[in-house]
Design a protein around this motif. Structure first.
Motif, PDB file in Angstrom:
ATOM      1  N   ARG A   1     -14.495 -36.395  27.515  1.00 30.55           N
ATOM      2  CA  ARG A   1     -15.839 -35.727  27.544  1.00 30.55           C
ATOM      3  C   ARG A   1     -15.844 -34.381  27.152  1.00 30.55           C
ATOM      4  NH1 ARG A   1     -20.763 -35.882  29.491  1.00 30.55           N
ATOM      5  NH2 ARG A   1     -21.256 -34.050  30.645  1.00 30.55           N
ATOM      6  N   GLU A   2     -14.821 -33.568  27.503  1.00 28.47           N
ATOM      7  CA  GLU A   2     -14.492 -32.165  27.249  1.00 28.47           C
ATOM      8  C   GLU A   2     -14.583 -31.897  25.567  1.00 28.47           C
ATOM      9  OE1 GLU A   2     -11.636 -31.163  31.040  1.00 28.47           O
ATOM     10  OE2 GLU A   2     -10.841 -31.062  28.800  1.00 28.47           O
ATOM     11  N   GLN A   3     -14.006 -32.702  24.877  1.00 29.65           N
ATOM     12  CA  GLN A   3     -14.030 -32.553  23.408  1.00 29.65           C
ATOM     13  C   GLN A   3     -15.249 -32.967  23.014  1.00 29.65           C
ATOM     14  OE1 GLN A   3     -10.992 -31.752  21.157  1.00 29.65           O
ATOM     15  NE2 GLN A   3     -10.857 -30.672  23.163  1.00 29.65           N
ATOM     16  N   GLY A   4     -16.147 -33.876  23.765  1.00 27.81           N
ATOM     17  CA  GLY A   4     -17.366 -33.967  23.192  1.00 27.81           C
ATOM     18  C   GLY A   4     -17.586 -35.649  22.589  1.00 27.81           C
ATOM     19  N   TYR A   5     -16.729 -36.299  22.704  1.00 30.51           N
ATOM     20  CA  TYR A   5     -16.662 -37.740  22.186  1.00 30.51           C
ATOM     21  C   TYR A   5     -17.846 -38.334  22.795  1.00 30.51           C
ATOM     22  CZ  TYR A   5     -12.307 -37.007  19.589  1.00 30.51           C
ATOM     23  OH  TYR A   5     -11.491 -36.456  19.030  1.00 30.51           O
ATOM     24  N   PRO A   6     -18.687 -38.821  22.408  1.00 33.63           N
ATOM     25  CA  PRO A   6     -19.948 -39.633  23.220  1.00 33.63           C
ATOM     26  C   PRO A   6     -19.281 -40.745  24.175  1.00 33.63           C
ATOM     27  CG  PRO A   6     -20.510 -39.272  20.829  1.00 33.63           C
ATOM     28  CD  PRO A   6     -19.040 -38.818  20.840  1.00 33.63           C
ATOM     29  N   ALA A   7     -19.921 -41.157  25.072  1.00 29.70           N
ATOM     30  CA  ALA A   7     -19.383 -42.115  26.026  1.00 29.70           C
ATOM     31  C   ALA A   7     -19.218 -43.558  25.066  1.00 29.70           C
ATOM     32  CB  ALA A   7     -20.283 -42.323  27.250  1.00 29.70           C
ATOM     33  N   ALA A   8     -20.289 -43.740  24.343  1.00 24.91           N
ATOM     34  CA  ALA A   8     -20.170 -45.077  23.810  1.00 24.91           C
ATOM     35  C   ALA A   8     -19.039 -45.245  22.713  1.00 24.91           C
ATOM     36  CB  ALA A   8     -21.625 -45.150  22.920  1.00 24.91           C
ATOM     37  N   VAL A   9     -18.437 -44.062  22.204  1.00 30.17           N
ATOM     38  CA  VAL A   9     -17.394 -44.098  21.320  1.00 30.17           C
ATOM     39  C   VAL A   9     -16.343 -44.344  22.095  1.00 30.17           C
ATOM     40  CG1 VAL A   9     -15.905 -42.605  20.044  1.00 30.17           C
ATOM     41  CG2 VAL A   9     -18.500 -42.272  19.826  1.00 30.17           C
ATOM     42  N   THR A  10     -15.984 -43.550  23.213  1.00 26.73           N
ATOM     43  CA  THR A  10     -14.647 -43.736  24.007  1.00 26.73           C
ATOM     44  C   THR A  10     -14.644 -45.232  24.511  1.00 26.73           C
ATOM     45  OG1 THR A  10     -15.598 -42.149  25.321  1.00 26.73           O
ATOM     46  CG2 THR A  10     -13.648 -41.653  24.588  1.00 26.73           C
ATOM     47  N   ARG A  11     -15.744 -45.682  24.931  1.00 25.81           N
ATOM     48  CA  ARG A  11     -15.851 -46.912  25.310  1.00 25.81           C
ATOM     49  C   ARG A  11     -15.519 -48.129  24.073  1.00 25.81           C
ATOM     50  NH1 ARG A  11     -18.485 -49.365  29.592  1.00 25.81           N
ATOM     51  NH2 ARG A  11     -19.512 -51.290  28.940  1.00 25.81           N
ATOM     52  N   GLU A  12     -16.061 -47.775  23.112  1.00 26.89           N
ATOM     53  CA  GLU A  12     -15.827 -48.593  21.898  1.00 26.89           C
ATOM     54  C   GLU A  12     -14.279 -48.400  21.728  1.00 26.89           C
ATOM     55  OE1 GLU A  12     -18.612 -49.757  20.007  1.00 26.89           O
ATOM     56  OE2 GLU A  12     -17.529 -50.646  18.070  1.00 26.89           O
ATOM     57  N   TYR A  13     -13.739 -47.148  21.630  1.00 26.86           N
ATOM     58  CA  TYR A  13     -12.301 -47.140  21.281  1.00 26.86           C
ATOM     59  C   TYR A  13     -11.309 -47.819  22.090  1.00 26.86           C
ATOM     60  CZ  TYR A  13      -7.992 -45.582  19.939  1.00 26.86           C
ATOM     61  OH  TYR A  13      -6.541 -45.694  19.757  1.00 26.86           O
ATOM     62  N   LEU A  14     -11.703 -47.639  23.400  1.00 24.31           N
ATOM     63  CA  LEU A  14     -10.780 -48.188  24.565  1.00 24.31           C
ATOM     64  C   LEU A  14     -10.996 -49.818  24.382  1.00 24.31           C
ATOM     65  CD1 LEU A  14     -11.332 -45.716  27.559  1.00 24.31           C
ATOM     66  CD2 LEU A  14      -9.277 -46.661  26.563  1.00 24.31           C
ATOM     67  N   ILE A  15     -11.976 -50.222  24.124  1.00 19.50           N
ATOM     68  CA  ILE A  15     -11.921 -51.889  24.102  1.00 19.50           C
ATOM     69  C   ILE A  15     -11.108 -51.980  22.755  1.00 19.50           C
ATOM     70  CG2 ILE A  15     -13.390 -53.884  23.700  1.00 19.50           C
ATOM     71  CD1 ILE A  15     -14.482 -52.698  26.243  1.00 19.50           C
ATOM     72  N   THR A  16     -11.340 -51.334  21.641  1.00 19.24           N
ATOM     73  CA  THR A  16     -10.194 -51.581  20.775  1.00 19.24           C
ATOM     74  C   THR A  16      -8.979 -51.624  20.795  1.00 19.24           C
ATOM     75  OG1 THR A  16     -11.931 -50.421  19.182  1.00 19.24           O
ATOM     76  CG2 THR A  16      -9.809 -50.674  18.294  1.00 19.24           C
ATOM     77  N   LEU A  17      -8.656 -50.711  21.952  1.00 15.75           N
ATOM     78  CA  LEU A  17      -7.021 -50.425  22.298  1.00 15.75           C
ATOM     79  C   LEU A  17      -6.845 -51.940  23.116  1.00 15.75           C
ATOM     80  CD1 LEU A  17      -5.155 -48.155  21.696  1.00 15.75           C
ATOM     81  CD2 LEU A  17      -5.886 -47.358  24.042  1.00 15.75           C
ATOM     82  N   LEU A  18      -7.777 -52.206  23.938  1.00 14.62           N
ATOM     83  CA  LEU A  18      -7.406 -53.443  24.925  1.00 14.62           C
ATOM     84  C   LEU A  18      -7.369 -54.561  24.357  1.00 14.62           C
ATOM     85  CD1 LEU A  18      -9.658 -52.019  27.799  1.00 14.62           C
ATOM     86  CD2 LEU A  18      -7.242 -52.227  28.046  1.00 14.62           C
ATOM     87  N   ASN A  19      -8.150 -54.929  23.257  1.00 15.16           N
ATOM     88  CA  ASN A  19      -8.442 -56.338  22.961  1.00 15.16           C
ATOM     89  C   ASN A  19      -8.013 -56.462  21.504  1.00 15.16           C
ATOM     90  OD1 ASN A  19     -10.345 -58.662  24.718  1.00 15.16           O
ATOM     91  ND2 ASN A  19      -8.565 -57.515  25.195  1.00 15.16           N
ATOM     92  N   SER A  20      -6.944 -57.008  21.036  1.00 19.80           N
ATOM     93  CA  SER A  20      -6.706 -56.964  19.487  1.00 19.80           C
ATOM     94  C   SER A  20      -7.746 -57.494  18.477  1.00 19.80           C
ATOM     95  CB  SER A  20      -5.031 -57.805  19.413  1.00 19.80           C
ATOM     96  OG  SER A  20      -5.171 -58.917  19.821  1.00 19.80           O
TER      97      SER A  20
END
Ligand code: GLU
Length: 547
Positions: free
Chosen positions: A307-326
């Motif tokens: 959030r501090e760096q300014g990644y939109p919430a939708a983006v970090t969400r998308e990225y974390l799901i990428t990390l979580l499910n192959s």
């Protein structure tokens, strides 16, 4: 030994029974297959990537099954709790789009299975502790620090397994007289679980992420209540997750070593074992080597970083799901605009050995997501971020929304939108030259005759008109090139560069440097339209005068 007598002696004030608790917290009425998950952090004031990784798993499991995702605060270690810790947890997770259905809220509780702060559950823990004692499954231990230290030293010297077990479990079968004597003397005790396990016994256990794993029985009489009556993690985990009717326990794989003890505890308490999902560590590549992501070395370890760096919430969400499910990336390619909720999240596609965090990939995803936003959405995102992290910039954005939106509209909306913004924290640098207060000219070595540069800039000013369309504007730039001996036609220039002083691209470069202060910028014509005639002329004149 009369265990009921001992139980009464240790917990005289406890009048509630496990049956009372069962009634107070009955099984949940949920549809078949609904999963109940919990996020159970300590309120230390710091959330990390591993927490997020787990919380996302919890949230997806619950919300893709019609279940419940709740927040439990594990604040039994008062030394680690910080004021405002709960608020920070709730707000940080909300900034990733993770909302709890139930559990601790900032100033209390929401839901029928609370209290959701472990510090408020003493009576509940003691009810079950009393039950275990009354059944001979737990006992008080009055060992002093020194005695425990001596046991440890002996075990180390003899290269034995460490811990309170077998011949070392000196209070395990202590006579009641000895216990009463200590209690009368007002001595402190911890409550230990009486383990019936043996390390000779092994069994298979199915973890939802790791699959079948081999486990060795626990033979240590672990502490379940500390001397101040506060439960250890292990005991609180069993009691809380049973009474809160958790179906899936998602937690870090570092808990695997104590899983055998937890299995024992659930059994001894007569509880049904939940399903366990032990998550792998988050790793990163460091000079080509995979290593655990670390608090000390990696700023991206902190959940607040994004959030501090300014990644939109939708983006970090998308990225974390990428990390979580192959299989998420493949799904995303086939379903480019579908909401993330449509993706079938599963523990079966989670990494067993360690998920590789990749900052560049996060940046790429972010650029993609932001490039698909409208200028208005970008404006709102940047403004909201700047209001918290760069108030001066926020004031400038708010002062002239039309200009900012015109800047964000550059290269947006077509089939191939520009991907030049990866996070809100980059936007100021991207567009700072539009604001006179931020405008500076990069020091660039121009390998041309100063007189030619001056002549080109003056020539441009002589014909420049803000009402020109882009074709006319460019024709004028070309005419300037011809006028100072630079090639107006790139083909002609490339065929015979030595016949010219430079090309029209160099002329544009001079104008660009004067107007934007840089060698690279979004489309120069559009930039000039947004800046307006007055500022364009002033900046070009400044450059002429400085040469
Ligand atoms: N409070 C524990 C932790 O933060 C919770 C682990 C769990 O989810 O059971 O590690």
């Amino acid at each position: 030994m009369d265990y009921n007598y001992l139980a009464q002696l240790l917990f005289p004030d406890i009048t509630t029974t496990p049956e009372d608790m069962e009634q107070r917290f009955p099984p949940r009425q949920l549809p078949e297959g609904a999963k109940v998950t919990r996020f159970a952090p300590s309120p230390t004031g710091f959330l990390h990537l591993g927490n997020l990784y787990g919380a996302f798993t919890d949230e997806r499991l619950a919300h893709t099954s019609g279940g419940v995702f709740f927040l439990r605060i594990e604040d039994t270690d008062a030394k680690r709790a910080v004021p405002g810790g709960v608020e920070l947890i709730i707000k940080t997770l909300a900034s990733f789009g993770l909302e709890f259905d139930e559990g601790a809220v900032i100033d209390g509780d929401k839901g029928a299975y609370g209290p959701y702060r472990q510090s408020e559950r003493a009576e509940i823990y003691h009810t079950y502790a009393k039950k275990l004692v009354s059944e001979g499954k737990a006992y008080p231990c009055f060992c002093t620090e020194e005695e425990l230290e001596a046991i440890r030293a002996k075990q180390e010297a003899e290269k034995l397994n460490l811990g309170y077990y077998g011949e070392f479990a000196i209070w395990r079968d202590a006579p009641i007289e000895k216990i009463e004597e200590k209690l009368k003397a007002g001595e402190q005790f911890v409550l230990r679980f009486r383990s019936e396990g043996s390390i000779e016994n092994h069994f298979k256990f199915n973890d939802q992420i790791k699959g079948d794993i081999n486990v060795t029985e626990n033979d240590i009489d672990h502490v379940i209540l500390k001397s101040d009556g506060i439960p250890t993690y292990h005991f609180a985990h069993a009691v809380d997750d049973h009474l809160m009717r958790t179906t899936h326990v998602v937690r870090d794989e570092s808990w695997l070593s104590t899983l055998p003890f937890h299995i024992q505890l659930f059994k001894a308490l007569g509880f049904k074992l939940p399903k366990y999902c032990h998550t792998a560590q988050v790793m990163k590549l460091d000079n080509g080597n995979k290593r655990k992501i670390s608090k000390r070395k990696d700023p991206e370890f902190a959940a607040t970083f994004y959030r501090e760096q300014g990644y939109p919430a939708a983006v970090t969400r998308e990225y974390l799901i990428t990390l979580l499910n192959s299989n998420f990336e493949e799904w995303r390619l086939a379903n480019q605009t579908a909401p993330i909720e449509d993706f079938k999240f599963t523990t079966k596609k989670m990494s067993v050995s360690g998920s590789l965090f990749d900052m560049d990939k996060l940046g790429d995803i972010s650029k993609n997501v932001i490039s698909r936003m409208s200028a208005d959405e970008v404006y709102d995102g940047v403004l909201e971020w700047a209001q918290q992290y760069d108030t001066d910039f926020a004031a400038k954005l708010a002062d002239n929304p039309d200009m900012a939106k015109a800047v964000f509209a550059i290269g947006r909306g077509g089939k191939k939108p520009r991907k030049d913004i990866a996070r809100w924290g980059e936007v100021k640098a991207y567009m700072s030259f539009f604001y006179d207060d931020y405008f500076t000219v990069d020091s660039v070595e121009l390998n041309f005759d100063k007189a030619d540069i001056k002549a080109a800039l003056s020539g441009f000013l002589a014909t420049y008109s803000p009402t020109d369309d882009s074709a006319v504007w460019f024709d004028k730039v070309k005419a300037v090139a011809d006028g100072v001996g630079f090639a107006s036609d790139m083909k002609a220039y490339k065929a015979n560069p030595s016949a010219f002083k430079g090309s029209v691209a160099d002329i544009s470069g001079f104008i660009r440097l004067a107007v934007t202060g840089r060698q690279n910028s979004p489309d120069l014509y559009t930039v000039m339209q947004i800046l307006g005639e007055e500022r364009v002329r002033a900046r070009i004149n400044n450059m002429i005068n400085s040469l």
